[in-house]
Design an enzyme around this catalytic site. Structure first.
Site, PDB file in Angstrom:
ATOM      1  N   CYS A 251      27.368  13.789  58.988  1.00  0.00           N
ATOM      2  CA  CYS A 251      26.317  14.407  58.005  1.00  0.00           C
ATOM      3  C   CYS A 251      27.288  13.475  56.557  1.00  0.00           C
ATOM      4  CB  CYS A 251      26.600  15.871  58.166  1.00  0.00           C
ATOM      5  SG  CYS A 251      25.583  15.883  56.430  1.00  0.00           S
TER       6      CYS A 251
ATOM      7  N   PRO B 169      26.101  12.738  53.682  1.00  0.00           N
ATOM      8  CA  PRO B 169      26.053  14.114  52.238  1.00  0.00           C
ATOM      9  C   PRO B 169      26.931  14.802  52.352  1.00  0.00           C
ATOM     10  CG  PRO B 169      23.874  13.875  53.233  1.00  0.00           C
ATOM     11  CD  PRO B 169      24.752  13.255  53.878  1.00  0.00           C
ATOM     12  N   CYS B 170      27.430  15.992  53.804  1.00  0.00           N
ATOM     13  CA  CYS B 170      28.311  16.169  53.663  1.00  0.00           C
ATOM     14  C   CYS B 170      30.134  15.813  53.689  1.00  0.00           C
ATOM     15  CB  CYS B 170      28.955  17.000  54.748  1.00  0.00           C
ATOM     16  SG  CYS B 170      26.928  17.980  55.729  1.00  0.00           S
ATOM     17  N   ARG B 171      30.453  14.947  53.925  1.00  0.00           N
ATOM     18  CA  ARG B 171      31.564  13.767  53.488  1.00  0.00           C
ATOM     19  C   ARG B 171      31.886  14.016  52.045  1.00  0.00           C
ATOM     20  NH1 ARG B 171      32.804  12.050  59.096  1.00  0.00           N
ATOM     21  NH2 ARG B 171      34.839  11.846  57.758  1.00  0.00           N
TER      22      ARG B 171
END
Length: 369
Positions: free
Chosen positions: A268, A270-272
């Site tokens: 992901c 956006p998560c990173r």
């Protein structure tokens, strides 16, 4: 600037439809022809619990095929050719349906005989105007970025967000105005990740009793219940999953500390991108009783562990390695990531979807500067 996740799941395939006089029957029949494939296998697939299953399959003979069956209410199916990428989404209902497919380009296929599919394609045609506008803005954004024009970039980002909001509003209004159509329930379920509990309640209220037995309507009702259980002030739903060494970790074991349950995945983007903000908050407030419990929606253990090391995520991590079917994510109604829930020392939810400065500000409020 980013598009909403589909998560959950928004279809990108558009296909043509020719209206005709729809004849209702006790079941459905699908008479199909395929240009470019005189032989082979064609399959009807459908989604059940997020997985694609084969509902029926027949052989193509002389470029022709046929299906028959019965559905209680209109439902989305997918036509797929064996050993060929891509599929054709269309609504099946109890009527005589004609399908003209093209082996090399399923998106050009023509479906007639299903009123629900007519409605779906009409919606997609109108909704696609927003997609085309965002594609245009994408092109302008690339040019401005290459020219290092920061002022233009900000303007494009603002315009992109406006178009995206207009698109979401268009879909929501369509759903609310067409509560007698299973198509609306399907669209609502496909975009459910974007709706607050109050918005979801309004959508569920708009669904007509005549389609109450639709699986899409039932799932929307289930989601309303789930979201009601993870509101601020509610006790955080308990769960137990294993860490990377196989050791079971329960949420309740963190009682006495303020814990951020952080749903993420190595795949992901956006998560990173958000991970550095979580790392900063962890370093700043860990000494005051704050910690993080990372819940990964990975299915590849190696990639999950590598991402933890690369992003220097030094808190506790768990996963059942089931991807989008992660049991804890389903408990918390997570349909898009990153997503998080902040839980106080007594085990009650006190915030959700806190990112960047919002997380820092909330932790200052709870734990002090």
């Amino acid at each position: 600037m980013k598009r909403l996740l589909a998560g959950s799941i928004i279809l990108a395939v558009l296909f043509s439809v020719v209206s005709c006089n729809n004849k209702k029957t006790d079941g459905y029949t699908i008479d199909g022809t395929i240009t470019g494939a005189d032989t082979g296998w064609v399959m009807l697939k459908k989604r059940e619990e997020g997985k694609m299953i084969t509902a029926d399959s027949v052989q193509v003979k002389d470029g022709k095929f046929a299906f028959s069956g019965k559905v209680d209410l209109p439902e989305m199916y997918y036509l797929k050719l064996k050993n060929t990428d891509g599929s054709l989404p269309f609504f099946i209902e109890n009527s005589a349906i004609t399908l003209k497919a093209f082996a090399d380009s399923l998106d050009k296929s023509v479906v007639t005989g299903s009123v629900s599919n007519d409605n779906y394609v009409s919606y997609r045609k109108d909704e696609n105007m927003y997609n085309l506008k965002m594609e245009e803005l994408d092109g302008e954004y690339t040019k401005a970025k290459e020219a290092h024009d920061s002022i233009t970039l900000k303007g494009i980002e603002s315009a992109f967000d406006s178009v995206q909001k207009a698109q979401s509003l268009f879909t929501k209004e369509y759903i609310l105005k067409n509560g007698k159509s299973v198509v609306s329930a399907y669209l609502a379920m496909s975009t459910a990740y974007a709706y607050s509990l109050d918005e979801l309640k309004a959508i569920n209220k708009a669904m007509d009793p005549s389609i109450a037995n639709s699986s899409y309507v039932k799932k929307l009702a289930e989601r309303e219940v789930i979201l009601g259980k993870v509101l601020p002030g509610q006790p955080a739903p308990e769960f137990t999953q294993s860490d990377s060494t196989g050791n079971p970790i329960s949420l309740s074991s963190f009682k006495g500390r303020v814990v951020l349950v952080d749903f993420w995945a190595s795949w992901c983007g956006p998560c990173r991108a958000e991970n550095p903000n979580v790392v900063a908050a962890y370093k700043k407030f860990n000494g005051k009783g704050f910690t993080v419990l990372g819940v990964s929606l990975d299915s590849d253990k190696g990639k999950w562990i590598d991402a933890i090391a690369k992003d220097e995520l030094t808190w506790t991590h768990v996963s059942d390695l089931s991807g989008w079917f992660n049991a804890a994510a389903k408990q918390y109604g997570v349909m898009s990531i990153p997503a998080n829930y902040l839980i106080d020392k007594e085990g009650k939810i006190i915030g959700s979807d806190l990112r960047g400065e919002a997380l820092d500000k909330k932790l200052e409020e709870v734990l002090g500067k």
